[in-house]
Scaffold this motif. Structure first.
Motif, PDB file in Angstrom:
ATOM      1  N   ILE A 177       0.849  -1.188   0.000  1.00  0.00           N
ATOM      2  CA  ILE A 177       0.000   0.000   0.000  1.00  0.00           C
ATOM      3  C   ILE A 177       0.885   1.239   0.000  1.00  0.00           C
ATOM      4  O   ILE A 177       1.719   1.412   0.890  1.00  0.00           O
ATOM      5  CB  ILE A 177      -0.926   0.014   1.233  1.00  0.00           C
ATOM      6  CG1 ILE A 177      -1.727  -1.301   1.321  1.00  0.00           C
ATOM      7  CG2 ILE A 177      -1.871   1.204   1.186  1.00  0.00           C
ATOM      8  CD1 ILE A 177      -2.497  -1.463   2.618  1.00  0.00           C
ATOM      9  N   GLN A 178       0.720   2.099  -1.020  1.00  0.00           N
ATOM     10  CA  GLN A 178       1.544   3.304  -1.137  1.00  0.00           C
ATOM     11  C   GLN A 178       0.652   4.532  -1.193  1.00  0.00           C
ATOM     12  O   GLN A 178      -0.435   4.512  -1.783  1.00  0.00           O
ATOM     13  CB  GLN A 178       2.423   3.253  -2.394  1.00  0.00           C
ATOM     14  CG  GLN A 178       3.403   2.095  -2.397  1.00  0.00           C
ATOM     15  CD  GLN A 178       4.361   2.184  -3.577  1.00  0.00           C
ATOM     16  OE1 GLN A 178       5.202   3.082  -3.653  1.00  0.00           O
ATOM     17  NE2 GLN A 178       4.251   1.235  -4.491  1.00  0.00           N
ATOM     18  N   SER A 179       1.138   5.615  -0.591  1.00  0.00           N
ATOM     19  CA  SER A 179       0.411   6.889  -0.577  1.00  0.00           C
ATOM     20  C   SER A 179       1.071   7.851  -1.542  1.00  0.00           C
ATOM     21  O   SER A 179       2.288   8.006  -1.558  1.00  0.00           O
ATOM     22  CB  SER A 179       0.414   7.471   0.836  1.00  0.00           C
ATOM     23  OG  SER A 179      -0.090   8.790   0.823  1.00  0.00           O
ATOM     24  N   GLU A 180       0.269   8.502  -2.357  1.00  0.00           N
ATOM     25  CA  GLU A 180       0.770   9.502  -3.294  1.00  0.00           C
ATOM     26  C   GLU A 180      -0.322  10.519  -3.545  1.00  0.00           C
ATOM     27  O   GLU A 180      -1.379  10.187  -4.085  1.00  0.00           O
ATOM     28  CB  GLU A 180       1.202   8.851  -4.609  1.00  0.00           C
ATOM     29  CG  GLU A 180       1.836   9.816  -5.604  1.00  0.00           C
ATOM     30  CD  GLU A 180       3.173  10.363  -5.114  1.00  0.00           C
ATOM     31  OE1 GLU A 180       3.439  11.568  -5.337  1.00  0.00           O
ATOM     32  OE2 GLU A 180       3.933   9.610  -4.498  1.00  0.00           O
ATOM     33  N   GLY A 181      -0.070  11.779  -3.152  1.00  0.00           N
ATOM     34  CA  GLY A 181      -1.061  12.826  -3.356  1.00  0.00           C
ATOM     35  C   GLY A 181      -2.343  12.535  -2.593  1.00  0.00           C
ATOM     36  O   GLY A 181      -2.334  12.254  -1.396  1.00  0.00           O
ATOM     37  N   ASN A 182      -3.478  12.565  -3.315  1.00  0.00           N
ATOM     38  CA  ASN A 182      -4.780  12.336  -2.688  1.00  0.00           C
ATOM     39  C   ASN A 182      -5.232  10.887  -2.770  1.00  0.00           C
ATOM     40  O   ASN A 182      -6.388  10.578  -2.514  1.00  0.00           O
ATOM     41  CB  ASN A 182      -5.849  13.220  -3.335  1.00  0.00           C
ATOM     42  CG  ASN A 182      -5.711  14.680  -2.937  1.00  0.00           C
ATOM     43  OD1 ASN A 182      -5.315  14.972  -1.818  1.00  0.00           O
ATOM     44  ND2 ASN A 182      -6.036  15.588  -3.847  1.00  0.00           N
ATOM     45  N   GLY A 183      -4.319   9.991  -3.148  1.00  0.00           N
ATOM     46  CA  GLY A 183      -4.739   8.617  -3.344  1.00  0.00           C
ATOM     47  C   GLY A 183      -3.856   7.595  -2.672  1.00  0.00           C
ATOM     48  O   GLY A 183      -2.702   7.874  -2.317  1.00  0.00           O
ATOM     49  N   LEU A 184      -4.405   6.395  -2.470  1.00  0.00           N
ATOM     50  CA  LEU A 184      -3.658   5.237  -2.023  1.00  0.00           C
ATOM     51  C   LEU A 184      -3.652   4.227  -3.157  1.00  0.00           C
ATOM     52  O   LEU A 184      -4.683   3.996  -3.807  1.00  0.00           O
ATOM     53  CB  LEU A 184      -4.307   4.609  -0.789  1.00  0.00           C
ATOM     54  CG  LEU A 184      -4.205   5.352   0.541  1.00  0.00           C
ATOM     55  CD1 LEU A 184      -4.995   4.602   1.606  1.00  0.00           C
ATOM     56  CD2 LEU A 184      -2.752   5.480   0.973  1.00  0.00           C
ATOM     57  N   THR A 185      -2.502   3.634  -3.416  1.00  0.00           N
ATOM     58  CA  THR A 185      -2.380   2.594  -4.430  1.00  0.00           C
ATOM     59  C   THR A 185      -2.155   1.259  -3.730  1.00  0.00           C
ATOM     60  O   THR A 185      -1.241   1.136  -2.912  1.00  0.00           O
ATOM     61  CB  THR A 185      -1.227   2.885  -5.400  1.00  0.00           C
ATOM     62  OG1 THR A 185      -1.456   4.147  -6.034  1.00  0.00           O
ATOM     63  CG2 THR A 185      -1.122   1.815  -6.463  1.00  0.00           C
ATOM     64  N   ILE A 186      -2.975   0.282  -4.063  1.00  0.00           N
ATOM     65  CA  ILE A 186      -2.866  -1.041  -3.446  1.00  0.00           C
ATOM     66  C   ILE A 186      -2.485  -2.040  -4.530  1.00  0.00           C
ATOM     67  O   ILE A 186      -3.192  -2.173  -5.547  1.00  0.00           O
ATOM     68  CB  ILE A 186      -4.200  -1.463  -2.771  1.00  0.00           C
ATOM     69  CG1 ILE A 186      -4.538  -0.504  -1.612  1.00  0.00           C
ATOM     70  CG2 ILE A 186      -4.118  -2.882  -2.245  1.00  0.00           C
ATOM     71  CD1 ILE A 186      -5.466   0.598  -1.967  1.00  0.00           C
ATOM     72  N   GLU A 187      -1.360  -2.719  -4.335  1.00  0.00           N
ATOM     73  CA  GLU A 187      -0.906  -3.733  -5.278  1.00  0.00           C
ATOM     74  C   GLU A 187      -0.894  -5.093  -4.599  1.00  0.00           C
ATOM     75  O   GLU A 187      -0.499  -5.210  -3.443  1.00  0.00           O
ATOM     76  CB  GLU A 187       0.511  -3.413  -5.783  1.00  0.00           C
ATOM     77  CG  GLU A 187       0.631  -2.124  -6.563  1.00  0.00           C
ATOM     78  CD  GLU A 187       2.056  -1.886  -7.035  1.00  0.00           C
ATOM     79  OE1 GLU A 187       2.632  -2.811  -7.638  1.00  0.00           O
ATOM     80  OE2 GLU A 187       2.599  -0.806  -6.773  1.00  0.00           O
ATOM     81  N   GLY A 188      -1.317  -6.129  -5.343  1.00  0.00           N
ATOM     82  CA  GLY A 188      -1.218  -7.495  -4.837  1.00  0.00           C
ATOM     83  C   GLY A 188      -2.517  -8.093  -4.352  1.00  0.00           C
ATOM     84  O   GLY A 188      -2.606  -9.304  -4.185  1.00  0.00           O
ATOM     85  N   ALA A 189      -3.534  -7.266  -4.095  1.00  0.00           N
ATOM     86  CA  ALA A 189      -4.814  -7.802  -3.624  1.00  0.00           C
ATOM     87  C   ALA A 189      -5.500  -8.560  -4.752  1.00  0.00           C
ATOM     88  O   ALA A 189      -5.484  -8.127  -5.911  1.00  0.00           O
ATOM     89  CB  ALA A 189      -5.710  -6.681  -3.114  1.00  0.00           C
ATOM     90  N   GLU A 190      -6.099  -9.688  -4.432  1.00  0.00           N
ATOM     91  CA  GLU A 190      -6.785 -10.506  -5.422  1.00  0.00           C
ATOM     92  C   GLU A 190      -7.970  -9.745  -6.009  1.00  0.00           C
ATOM     93  O   GLU A 190      -8.700  -9.058  -5.303  1.00  0.00           O
ATOM     94  CB  GLU A 190      -7.257 -11.803  -4.770  1.00  0.00           C
ATOM     95  CG  GLU A 190      -7.726 -12.856  -5.761  1.00  0.00           C
ATOM     96  CD  GLU A 190      -8.026 -14.160  -5.052  1.00  0.00           C
ATOM     97  OE1 GLU A 190      -8.698 -14.110  -3.995  1.00  0.00           O
ATOM     98  OE2 GLU A 190      -7.571 -15.223  -5.519  1.00  0.00           O
TER      99      GLU A 190
END
Length: 419
Positions: free
Chosen positions: A352-365
């Motif tokens: 889970i990464q934070s950038e600006g106004n959003g969160l990016t989630i990688e790896g979730a099914e």
């Protein structure tokens, strides 16, 4: 020496005279470095000051004779007295535009220093700041500087020319004494008095400079210079026709690109658009804890922070991410009725990464519900995981920490934007 990211300050003389210390990693958690913290650490060859530090104290790296490179981030606003005095191995230095003052003797006796670039935020250069930098061949003084202290460039025998910007309103005694300049370019349109050639102890320029160098002045100001104490002692004064003489353009400040964080096949990796950049990272394991009792709940969560660094570049912004594992389904095949049998649980890594106004989630099914709450439990964003990366808007967050629920797993995540 690797300083953990639980440390926020390094005290006075903390590592003074640790002459065998060759490497030190200072984490982004550190906001202050005390006076003489690395005094005479003569074995130290390079150091990267993190972007969290706002000032470099008095004598912080004084006598670090083995230091060949130093990266000063644009978070630093002041460089203290004697900060790099006697760093005889230092060959070049870039002072970012965030710095407003350079203390006395800050870089004195840096005898291998060949070039200095001073950012456009500096307003004062302290006395003896670059004195006896005998290898210095070029220095860029920005138009923000208003005062040049006494002996600021005394004994810099490698300098043959100097350009003084129009912003300067005072030049201390012997500021450019102790060597011969072939030319002096003054962009000052209203010249003020300086110490002349007949004052052997305090004259601003050397006797040879007054007698043999050419003083170049803005068009239409030569009579002012000939009538002003000190400047009138130059034997050769010339106007530059067609307007005010200008130095070359100030070099553009080079900044490392912000890195990205990735996790694949059991490995955490970092990437950066700046070629040749190195990465300085901290990984905090929330499962490593102190306490008492007979049981400990383990969440297997890691908080990652990393920034990119490169010689003669300003450090990048810090990228942050949270790495956790999501339980999927327990494996039942082959499990006996033995009460000691271990059921294998399939766990999926999620970044889970934070950038600006959003969160990016990688790896979730794909299809996994993702919900984001503030600390009061208010739902501020939701979506469903897709293949690859999934993004959730957290613009409604009122705090810098949110709770991300991926499936049934809840994780606290620090967001990087200002709220």
């Amino acid at each position: 020496m690797t300083i953990p990211n639980s440390v926020t300050s390094i005290g006075v003389s903390a590592f003074a005279r640790c002459s065998s210390l060759t490497s030190v990693t200072i984490p982004n958690s550190v906001t202050s470095i005390g006076d003489y913290a690395f005094f005479v650490c003569s074995g130290l060859t390079s150091v990267t000051i993190p972007g969290s530090v706002t000032s470099i104290g008095n004598g912080t790296f004084e006598g670090c004779t083995g230091l060949t490179s130093v990266t000063i981030p644009n978070s630093v606003t002041s460089i203290g007295e004697w900060a790099f005095n006697g760093c005889s191995g230092l060959t070049s230095v870039t002072i970012p535009g965030s710095v407003t003052s350079i203390g006395s003797n800050a870089f004195s006796y840096c005898t291998s220093l060949t070039s200095v670039t001073i950012g456009s935020g500096v307003t004062s250069i302290g006395g003896w700041a670059f004195s006896y930098c005998t290898s210095l061949t070029s220095v860029t003084i920005p138009n923000s500087v208003t005062s040049i202290g006494s002996q600021a460039f005394y004994g810099c025998t490698g300098l043959t020319s100097v350009t003084i910007p129009n912003s300067v309103t005072s030049i201390g005694s012997q500021a450019f004494d102790g060597y011969y300049l072939e030319s002096v370019i003054s962009l000052i349109e209203e010249p003020f008095a300086i110490t002349g050639k007949n004052d052997n102890d305090y004259r601003t320029f050397s006797l040879n400079t007054f007698s043999n160098a050419t003083l170049y002045v803005p068009s239409g100001t030569i009579d002012k210079y000939k009538a002003t104490a000190g400047w009138q002692d130059f034997f050769f004064i010339e106007e530059v026709g067609g307007g005010t003489p200008t130095p070359g353009p100030e070099p553009e400040e080079k900044v490392c690109a912000k890195p990205t964080i990735h996790y694949q096949n059991g490995q955490l990796s970092f990437k950066c658009a700046t070629e040749g950049a190195e990465f300085k990272y901290d990984i905090a394991d929330s499962d490593v804890t102190n306490g008492s009792g007979s049981t400990v709940n383990l969440n297997v969560t890691y908080h990652v922070s990393v920034y990119a660094t490169k010689p003669n570049y300003t450090n990048s912004e810090t990228a942050t991410a949270t790495l956790c594992w999501i339980d999927v389904e327990p494996q039942k095949e082959g499990i006996t009725g033995d009460e000691d049998a271990v059921t294998e649980v399939k766990a999926m890594p999620v970044l889970i990464q934070s950038e600006g106004n959003g969160l990016t989630i990688e790896g979730a099914e794909a299809g996994t519900p993702i919900r984001v709450y503030d600390l009061s439990g208010r739902l501020i964003g939701s979506t469903t995981a897709v293949e690859g990366a999934t993004r959730v808007n957290v613009a409604a967050a009122a705090e810098k920490v949110v709770i991300v629920k991926v499936g049934e797993r809840s994780v606290k995540v620090r967001i990087s934007r200002s709220v």
